[in-house]
Write an enzyme that holds these catalytic residues in place. Structure first.
Site, short mmCIF file in Angstrom:
data_model
loop_
_atom_site.label_atom_id
_atom_site.label_comp_id
_atom_site.label_asym_id
_atom_site.label_seq_id
_atom_site.Cartn_x
_atom_site.Cartn_y
_atom_site.Cartn_z
N ASN A 128 -30.54 -21.41 6.89
CA ASN A 128 -31.84 -21.69 6.28
C ASN A 128 -32.19 -23.17 6.53
O ASN A 128 -31.47 -24.07 6.08
CB ASN A 128 -31.74 -21.39 4.78
CG ASN A 128 -33.06 -21.62 4.07
OD1 ASN A 128 -33.73 -22.60 4.32
ND2 ASN A 128 -33.40 -20.73 3.16
N HIS A 144 -34.68 -27.21 4.25
CA HIS A 144 -34.55 -28.58 3.74
C HIS A 144 -34.59 -29.65 4.84
O HIS A 144 -34.69 -30.84 4.53
CB HIS A 144 -33.35 -28.70 2.81
CG HIS A 144 -33.58 -27.84 1.60
ND1 HIS A 144 -34.66 -28.03 0.77
CD2 HIS A 144 -32.94 -26.75 1.13
CE1 HIS A 144 -34.66 -27.11 -0.18
NE2 HIS A 144 -33.62 -26.32 0.03
N HIS A 166 -38.19 -20.17 4.29
CA HIS A 166 -38.96 -19.70 3.14
C HIS A 166 -40.31 -20.41 3.13
O HIS A 166 -40.38 -21.61 2.90
CB HIS A 166 -38.16 -20.01 1.86
CG HIS A 166 -38.78 -19.49 0.60
ND1 HIS A 166 -38.19 -19.67 -0.62
CD2 HIS A 166 -39.91 -18.80 0.36
CE1 HIS A 166 -38.94 -19.11 -1.55
NE2 HIS A 166 -40.01 -18.58 -0.98
N ARG A 185 -43.06 -21.15 1.12
CA ARG A 185 -43.41 -21.07 -0.30
C ARG A 185 -44.91 -21.22 -0.47
O ARG A 185 -45.59 -21.83 0.35
CB ARG A 185 -42.70 -22.18 -1.09
CG ARG A 185 -41.20 -21.96 -1.22
CD ARG A 185 -40.59 -22.98 -2.15
NE ARG A 185 -40.81 -22.61 -3.53
CZ ARG A 185 -39.90 -22.04 -4.32
NH1 ARG A 185 -38.69 -21.80 -3.88
NH2 ARG A 185 -40.20 -21.73 -5.55
N ARG A 190 -43.93 -26.51 0.13
CA ARG A 190 -43.18 -27.75 -0.11
C ARG A 190 -42.19 -28.06 1.00
O ARG A 190 -41.75 -29.19 1.14
CB ARG A 190 -42.47 -27.71 -1.46
CG ARG A 190 -41.33 -26.76 -1.53
CD ARG A 190 -40.61 -26.85 -2.85
NE ARG A 190 -41.34 -26.22 -3.93
CZ ARG A 190 -40.75 -25.72 -5.02
NH1 ARG A 190 -39.44 -25.80 -5.15
NH2 ARG A 190 -41.44 -25.15 -5.96
N GLU A 225 -38.48 -15.65 4.46
CA GLU A 225 -38.45 -15.37 3.02
C GLU A 225 -39.86 -15.56 2.47
O GLU A 225 -40.51 -16.58 2.78
CB GLU A 225 -37.50 -16.33 2.32
CG GLU A 225 -36.06 -16.14 2.75
CD GLU A 225 -35.15 -17.17 2.12
OE1 GLU A 225 -35.64 -18.05 1.39
OE2 GLU A 225 -33.95 -17.09 2.35
N THR A 235 -35.02 -20.84 -5.66
CA THR A 235 -35.20 -19.46 -6.12
C THR A 235 -34.16 -19.12 -7.17
O THR A 235 -32.99 -18.92 -6.87
CB THR A 235 -35.09 -18.50 -4.91
OG1 THR A 235 -35.89 -19.01 -3.86
CG2 THR A 235 -35.57 -17.12 -5.28
N GLU A 284 -30.33 -8.56 -0.15
CA GLU A 284 -29.54 -9.79 -0.15
C GLU A 284 -29.18 -10.08 -1.59
O GLU A 284 -30.06 -10.19 -2.45
CB GLU A 284 -30.33 -10.95 0.46
CG GLU A 284 -29.51 -12.24 0.48
CD GLU A 284 -30.14 -13.35 1.29
OE1 GLU A 284 -30.85 -13.07 2.28
OE2 GLU A 284 -29.93 -14.53 0.92
N HIS A 344 -27.23 -18.02 -1.41
CA HIS A 344 -27.69 -18.99 -2.41
C HIS A 344 -26.50 -19.77 -2.97
O HIS A 344 -25.60 -19.21 -3.56
CB HIS A 344 -28.46 -18.36 -3.57
CG HIS A 344 -29.38 -19.36 -4.21
ND1 HIS A 344 -30.68 -19.55 -3.80
CD2 HIS A 344 -29.15 -20.27 -5.17
CE1 HIS A 344 -31.22 -20.52 -4.52
NE2 HIS A 344 -30.31 -20.98 -5.35
#
Ligand code: PXP
Length: 246
Positions: A10, A13, A46, A48, A52, A73, A104, A154, A197
């Site tokens: 992922n 970030h 993801h 969002r 962000r 996502e 999340t 998931e 996660h």
């Protein structure tokens, strides 16, 4: 017998750091290219509602930059559905999304939201997108995923990761058993179980050892480690630990 275990990285970030200064560095596309070059199996991002981290324009650029499957996502909204249908990622993982949350927190209530989810799952599936539901490892949620016809779930490993951080051995064992039991039940019912996660070098192996789990999606920790050792080395190390656990 365990099958192969895929690592989806992922890259949200990387975009978080980029957005902190509003420019175009560091570019999540470059991260996706590095993940591809070191044998990562997929890219997860993801989009969002508040954009962000990953932004709309990133999706097309990520898809163009590598052949790795993109796992997008998204929240179960009409806006996100339209974006997914336009970009046609390999997979779409439906996640719960609250504007004020930092990440999340908790799984999707696939059972309670059945009627809202059904048309979204159907339209994604009709477009040839592999639908995944990000749920807690609970029988009620798994049954809902079955009713919805999702080929993948998931399991949210956040509580497991918290128990690890807190050094709460009883809770850790309970969480691990819950995930292992639900992974077995999912596989028995023809659903492919994934997990993710809060996974780190320290806590990944017991999850990676669950034989039915086919994919882990890991982000924050890898991007954090990449600051110290580089993304290439961080992905390689995670891969080694996952393989050693199988
Ligand atoms: N899987 C899903 C569905 C997620 O929403 C997230 C966080 O965005 C992850 C995996 C990765 O979690 P982490 O960044 O804590 O590794």
């Amino acid at each position: 017998m365990s099958g192969p275990l895929r690592l989806g990285v992922n890259i949200d970030h990387v975009a978080t750091v980029r957005n902190a200064r509003g420019g175009d560095h560091p570019d999540p596309v470059r991260a996706a290219e590095i993940v591809a070059s070191v044998g990562g199996d997929g890219i997860t991002a993801h989009l969002r509602e508040d954009r962000r981290h990953i932004r709309d324009a990133d999706l097309q650029r990520i898809q163009a930059a590598t052949d790795l499957p993109l796992n997008l996502e998204l929240a179960a909204t009409e806006e996100m559905l339209e974006i997914a249908l336009r970009h046609r990622p390999h997979a779409a993982c439906i996640v719960p999304e609250k504007r004020e949350e930092r990440t999340t927190e908790g799984g999707l209530d696939a059972d309670g939201l059945h009627n809202q989810l059904q048309p979204i799952v159907t339209r994604l599936a009709d477009a040839g997108i592999r639908v995944s539901l990000f749920i807690e490892a609970e029988e009620r949620q798994l049954e809902a995923a079955l009713r919805l016809g999702a080929p993948v779930v998931e399991f949210h490993t956040g509580e497991y990761a918290h128990a690890f951080l807190d050094g709460d051995a009883d809770k850790l064992a309970r969480e691990l058993k819950r995930i292992a039991d639900m992974a077995a039940l999912a596989a028995k019912n023809g659903i492919e179980p994934h997990a993710g996660h809060g996974l780190t070098y320290e806590n990944v192996q017991p999850i990676a050892a669950i034989p039915q789990i086919a994919e882990l999606n890991i982000g924050h920790y890898l991007v954090g480690e990449a600051i110290f050792v580089g993304l290439e080395a961080a992905v390689r190390r995670m891969r080694e630990l996952m393989d050693a656990a199988r």
